[in-house]
Scaffold this motif. Structure first.
Motif, PDB file in Angstrom:
ATOM      1  N   TYR A 277       0.825  -1.194   0.000  1.00  0.00           N
ATOM      2  CA  TYR A 277       0.000   0.000   0.000  1.00  0.00           C
ATOM      3  C   TYR A 277       0.870   1.260   0.000  1.00  0.00           C
ATOM      4  O   TYR A 277       2.018   1.236   0.433  1.00  0.00           O
ATOM      5  N   GLY A 278       0.281   2.351  -0.511  1.00  0.00           N
ATOM      6  CA  GLY A 278       1.028   3.596  -0.571  1.00  0.00           C
ATOM      7  C   GLY A 278       2.175   3.559  -1.547  1.00  0.00           C
ATOM      8  O   GLY A 278       3.132   4.312  -1.415  1.00  0.00           O
ATOM      9  N   GLU A 279       2.084   2.693  -2.561  1.00  0.00           N
ATOM     10  CA  GLU A 279       3.132   2.570  -3.569  1.00  0.00           C
ATOM     11  C   GLU A 279       2.747   3.250  -4.876  1.00  0.00           C
ATOM     12  O   GLU A 279       3.416   3.067  -5.889  1.00  0.00           O
ATOM     13  N   HIS A 280       1.663   4.010  -4.862  1.00  0.00           N
ATOM     14  CA  HIS A 280       1.175   4.704  -6.060  1.00  0.00           C
ATOM     15  C   HIS A 280       0.870   3.704  -7.171  1.00  0.00           C
ATOM     16  O   HIS A 280       1.192   3.935  -8.338  1.00  0.00           O
ATOM     17  N   ASN A 281       0.248   2.603  -6.772  1.00  0.00           N
ATOM     18  CA  ASN A 281      -0.144   1.545  -7.683  1.00  0.00           C
ATOM     19  C   ASN A 281      -1.663   1.409  -7.609  1.00  0.00           C
ATOM     20  O   ASN A 281      -2.203   1.103  -6.544  1.00  0.00           O
ATOM     21  N   LEU A 282      -2.354   1.637  -8.726  1.00  0.00           N
ATOM     22  CA  LEU A 282      -3.817   1.625  -8.714  1.00  0.00           C
ATOM     23  C   LEU A 282      -4.371   0.259  -8.332  1.00  0.00           C
ATOM     24  O   LEU A 282      -5.432   0.172  -7.706  1.00  0.00           O
ATOM     25  N   GLY A 283      -3.664  -0.818  -8.678  1.00  0.00           N
ATOM     26  CA  GLY A 283      -4.141  -2.145  -8.315  1.00  0.00           C
ATOM     27  C   GLY A 283      -4.140  -2.364  -6.818  1.00  0.00           C
ATOM     28  O   GLY A 283      -5.106  -2.873  -6.241  1.00  0.00           O
ATOM     29  N   ASP A 284      -3.055  -1.970  -6.149  1.00  0.00           N
ATOM     30  CA  ASP A 284      -2.990  -2.126  -4.695  1.00  0.00           C
ATOM     31  C   ASP A 284      -3.957  -1.177  -4.000  1.00  0.00           C
ATOM     32  O   ASP A 284      -4.532  -1.508  -2.950  1.00  0.00           O
ATOM     33  N   ASP A 285      -4.173   0.017  -4.577  1.00  0.00           N
ATOM     34  CA  ASP A 285      -5.181   0.924  -4.031  1.00  0.00           C
ATOM     35  C   ASP A 285      -6.563   0.284  -4.099  1.00  0.00           C
ATOM     36  O   ASP A 285      -7.369   0.419  -3.170  1.00  0.00           O
ATOM     37  N   ALA A 286      -6.857  -0.392  -5.212  1.00  0.00           N
ATOM     38  CA  ALA A 286      -8.151  -1.046  -5.356  1.00  0.00           C
ATOM     39  C   ALA A 286      -8.310  -2.166  -4.326  1.00  0.00           C
ATOM     40  O   ALA A 286      -9.389  -2.333  -3.722  1.00  0.00           O
ATOM     41  N   LEU A 287      -7.252  -2.937  -4.091  1.00  0.00           N
ATOM     42  CA  LEU A 287      -7.311  -3.992  -3.073  1.00  0.00           C
ATOM     43  C   LEU A 287      -7.598  -3.411  -1.696  1.00  0.00           C
ATOM     44  O   LEU A 287      -8.438  -3.932  -0.949  1.00  0.00           O
ATOM     45  N   LEU A 288      -6.898  -2.329  -1.344  1.00  0.00           N
ATOM     46  CA  LEU A 288      -7.104  -1.731  -0.027  1.00  0.00           C
ATOM     47  C   LEU A 288      -8.512  -1.171   0.097  1.00  0.00           C
ATOM     48  O   LEU A 288      -9.149  -1.306   1.160  1.00  0.00           O
ATOM     49  N   GLU A 289      -9.023  -0.564  -0.959  1.00  0.00           N
ATOM     50  CA  GLU A 289     -10.378  -0.020  -0.924  1.00  0.00           C
ATOM     51  C   GLU A 289     -11.405  -1.118  -0.673  1.00  0.00           C
ATOM     52  O   GLU A 289     -12.320  -0.970   0.146  1.00  0.00           O
ATOM     53  N   VAL A 290     -11.257  -2.244  -1.371  1.00  0.00           N
ATOM     54  CA  VAL A 290     -12.177  -3.371  -1.181  1.00  0.00           C
ATOM     55  C   VAL A 290     -12.046  -3.929   0.233  1.00  0.00           C
ATOM     56  O   VAL A 290     -13.048  -4.226   0.897  1.00  0.00           O
TER      57      VAL A 290
ATOM     58  N   PRO B  14     -10.008 -10.368  -5.041  1.00  0.00           N
ATOM     59  CA  PRO B  14     -11.033  -9.530  -4.411  1.00  0.00           C
ATOM     60  C   PRO B  14     -11.445  -8.310  -5.218  1.00  0.00           C
ATOM     61  O   PRO B  14     -12.574  -7.821  -5.062  1.00  0.00           O
ATOM     62  N   VAL B  15     -10.566  -7.809  -6.100  1.00  0.00           N
ATOM     63  CA  VAL B  15     -10.920  -6.621  -6.877  1.00  0.00           C
ATOM     64  C   VAL B  15     -12.067  -6.904  -7.851  1.00  0.00           C
ATOM     65  O   VAL B  15     -12.765  -5.979  -8.289  1.00  0.00           O
ATOM     66  N   TRP B  16     -12.334  -8.178  -8.152  1.00  0.00           N
ATOM     67  CA  TRP B  16     -13.501  -8.494  -8.977  1.00  0.00           C
ATOM     68  C   TRP B  16     -14.803  -8.052  -8.324  1.00  0.00           C
ATOM     69  O   TRP B  16     -15.839  -7.947  -9.004  1.00  0.00           O
TER      70      TRP B  16
END
Length: 360
Positions: A21-34, A171-173
């Motif tokens: 997290y906090g790596e400016h990666n949209l995929g990891d941001d999406a995981l954290l949001e979910v 989980p992003v699905w």
């Protein structure tokens, strides 16, 4: 038949959420949001993050520097559960030391009597014998786990995991879908630098792209602000783009996964190397084709039944162009996407067993 409930665990109110997290990666941001949306009201997580200010501002959570093992271990002492939140953390492709880092957290949590949950995790690759030996020793210490793909679950079983594996799609699905409106729309590229494509190795892929729908604009959509941003400029500087493709190309940077989904929702075709670029584009109903640098991308493409090209195999540019042209303006199967979305329920069950149901 409804799945059997997971064994009840004491309510945990302050988990330590570990991930990229906090790596400016949209995929990891999406995981954290979910993940945060799946936790119950009253839960006060602490999140490991490189850019702590960004994560605090965007998600309103307490953070600890994920690059400081001592600080993370101290934070774990003040938390009541350790939760690996999505991605593939138990792997050695980043480095063996990365695997040791996460192993230390697992062993510390168990020594303190705190449960360890792996949520929507991938497992591997584990290229080193010592990596497999380490993970074999860690798996019995895990309290509860849900895997994001059958390949990871099978590897865990081979390494001695005793529990019946719980497997669901990434989980992003589970993100809310976007309506697709991209008929005749631009080509969107979720490309990344990778060891399989360096210098001249890009040329056949870009040559096929040059001939694909030459009347359409091409949007280069970086998912990682550090690694992917500037890839278009780099390839231009190396003279690898033809004049037509160069004239039609532009880079478009998004700060939030929803913004990236909106871009994909207007695309006639999304060509994705990034795993979560593929998932978010398909969740937006966009036509997609995968270019796989890693087995996790191949697994997602196969589950979606979309066109797949493996970057570590010789490329047939003519066949690739035919495949991409056949995918233009042809969205993926709605029923298949809905089945993938439903399969993420297993990850919610793991969290509910540990923390209780989410808000709403």
């Amino acid at each position: 038949m409804a799945p059997a409930p997971l064994p009840a665990m004491p309510l945990r109110e302050r988990p330590l959420l570990v991930g990229y997290y906090g790596e400016h990666n949209l995929g990891d941001d999406a995981l954290l949001e979910v993940l945060l949306a799946s936790l119950p009201p009253g839960c006060r997580p602490v999140v490991t993050a490189r850019d702590q200010a960004l994560v605090r501002q965007r998600f309103g959570v307490a953070c600890v520097d994920r690059t400081d093992l001592g600080a993370v271990m101290a934070a774990l002492g003040g938390c009541d559960a350790l939760l690996f939140g999505g991605g593939s953390l138990l792997q050695d492709s980043t480095s063996f030391l990365s695997l040791v880092y996460y192993g230390c957290l697992v062993l510390l949590a168990r020594s303190l009597g705190k449960p360890v949950l792996l949520w929507g995790q991938g497992l591997g690759p584990l290229r080193r014998r010592r990596s497999r030996w380490l993970v074999r020793g860690l798996l019995p210490a895990i309290t509860t786990v849900s895997w994001r793909d059958a390949t990871s679950a099978a590897l865990a079983q081979r390494l001695g995991a005793r529990a019946e594996p719980l497997v669901g799609a990434d989980p992003v699905w589970s993100v809310a879908p976007e309506p697709w409106h991209g008929m005749g729309g631009p080509l969107v590229l979720c490309f990344r630098p990778t060891v399989q494509l360096k210098g001249e190795a890009w040329r056949p892929w870009l040559a096929a792209l040059e001939l694909l729908a030459p009347e359409r604009d091409v949007i280069w959509l970086p998912f990682h602000a550090v690694e992917d941003r500037g890839l278009l400029a780099l390839l231009l500087s190396q003279g690898l783009l033809g004049s037509g493709l160069a004239a039609r190309s532009r880079e478009l940077c998004c700060d939030h996964p929803r913004e990236a989904m909106a871009v994909c929702a207007g695309a006639g075709l999304v060509l994705a190397m990034r795993l979560h670029g593929l998932i978010l584009a398909a969740a937006a109903g966009a036509p997609v084709a995968a270019l796989s640098y890693d087995p996790k991308v191949s697994a997602a493409a196969l589950s979606l039944d979309c066109p797949l090209a493996e970057l570590n195999r010789p490329v047939d540019a003519a066949a690739l162009l035919i495949q991409w042209r056949q995918s233009l303006d042809r969205p993926p199967n709605d029923q298949r996407i809905e089945a993938l979305r439903r399969s993420t329920a297993v990850h919610r069950r793991v969290l509910e067993g540990a923390f209780g149901p989410p808000a709403g």
